[in-house]
Design an enzyme around this catalytic site. Sequence first.
Site, mmCIF file in Angstrom:
data_model
loop_
_atom_site.group_PDB
_atom_site.id
_atom_site.type_symbol
_atom_site.label_atom_id
_atom_site.label_comp_id
_atom_site.label_asym_id
_atom_site.label_seq_id
_atom_site.Cartn_x
_atom_site.Cartn_y
_atom_site.Cartn_z
ATOM 1 N NE ARG A 55 1.654 11.733 -0.217
ATOM 2 C CZ ARG A 55 0.966 10.625 0.048
ATOM 3 N NH1 ARG A 55 0.389 9.942 -0.920
ATOM 4 N NH2 ARG A 55 0.850 10.199 1.292
ATOM 5 C CG HIS A 58 -10.500 5.627 0.070
ATOM 6 N ND1 HIS A 58 -9.650 6.644 -0.293
ATOM 7 C CD2 HIS A 58 -9.716 4.645 0.568
ATOM 8 C CE1 HIS A 58 -8.406 6.296 -0.055
ATOM 9 N NE2 HIS A 58 -8.411 5.072 0.494
ATOM 10 C CG ASP A 114 -7.531 1.982 3.339
ATOM 11 O OD1 ASP A 114 -7.931 2.694 2.399
ATOM 12 O OD2 ASP A 114 -6.397 2.101 3.856
ATOM 13 C CG HIS A 127 -7.654 7.497 4.175
ATOM 14 N ND1 HIS A 127 -8.427 6.468 4.671
ATOM 15 C CD2 HIS A 127 -6.882 6.929 3.218
ATOM 16 C CE1 HIS A 127 -8.113 5.344 4.064
ATOM 17 N NE2 HIS A 127 -7.180 5.594 3.165
HETATM 18 O O1 LIG Z 1 -0.941 7.120 -0.756
HETATM 19 C C1 LIG Z 1 -1.416 7.271 0.361
HETATM 20 O O2 LIG Z 1 -0.886 7.964 1.242
HETATM 21 C C2 LIG Z 1 -2.716 6.589 0.739
HETATM 22 C C3 LIG Z 1 -3.208 5.573 -0.240
HETATM 23 C C4 LIG Z 1 -4.541 5.034 0.146
HETATM 24 O O3 LIG Z 1 -5.272 5.619 0.904
HETATM 25 C C5 LIG Z 1 -5.036 3.731 -0.391
HETATM 26 O O4 LIG Z 1 -4.384 3.141 -1.245
HETATM 27 O O5 LIG Z 1 -6.078 3.248 0.060
HETATM 28 FE FE LIG Z 2 -6.795 4.325 1.609
#
Ligand SMILES: O=C(O)CCC(=O)C(=O)O
Ligand SMILES: [Fe+2]
Length: 163
Positions: free
Chosen positions: A109, A43, A45, A99
């Site tokens: 994680r 996606h 952001d 990403h």
């Molecule tokens: O947890 C992560 O490293 C990325 C989270 C992410 O991409 C998001 O919340 O949009």
């Molecule tokens: Fe994200």
Amino acid sequence: MAADLKLDAGLSASYLNEHDGTFRIYRYPKCARADDYFAMEAHTDSSVLSIVNQDDVGGLQVLRGGGWSCVEPIADTLIVNLGDIMQAISDDQYKSVEHRVRVNRSKERISLCYFGFPMEDGVISSSRYREFTYREFKEQVQEDIKLSGAKVGLRRFRVNDES
Ligand SMILES: O=C(O)CCC(=O)C(=O)O
Ligand SMILES: [Fe+2]
């Protein structure tokens, strides 16, 4: 970046107001079938920019040059991802990075993410996109997800794009 884009103080404040941020903490459980699932699907952001503090497990990947690159964890280092609104206000000079997050087979994680959003009713002006407010953008994203199951994002607002 604001200086590079020659934004005046008013526009900088409207695009990146310190009161319009969201902070999220993610816990991604370990999963034996790590090859079958993503912890978070690919996606972009909807933010202006997003700041990620990931632990030492890894799993974040960015799309670069047509392939996925791992963002290796570096101690005491934050990751800054550019979002859709930065792409719009920069007339596509800066790209909203696609990403995703991979699942880890043996370790959970944790990541801490801060998303900087523009003021809800601030107008986003760009030569590449029709004028829109962040509120409109957010509502359109929600509607697309509801109707088709996926975010369409900035493409919806591109000038001369009927899709
Ligand atoms: O947890 C992560 O490293 C990325 C989270 C992410 O991409 C998001 O919340 O949009
Ligand atoms: Fe994200």
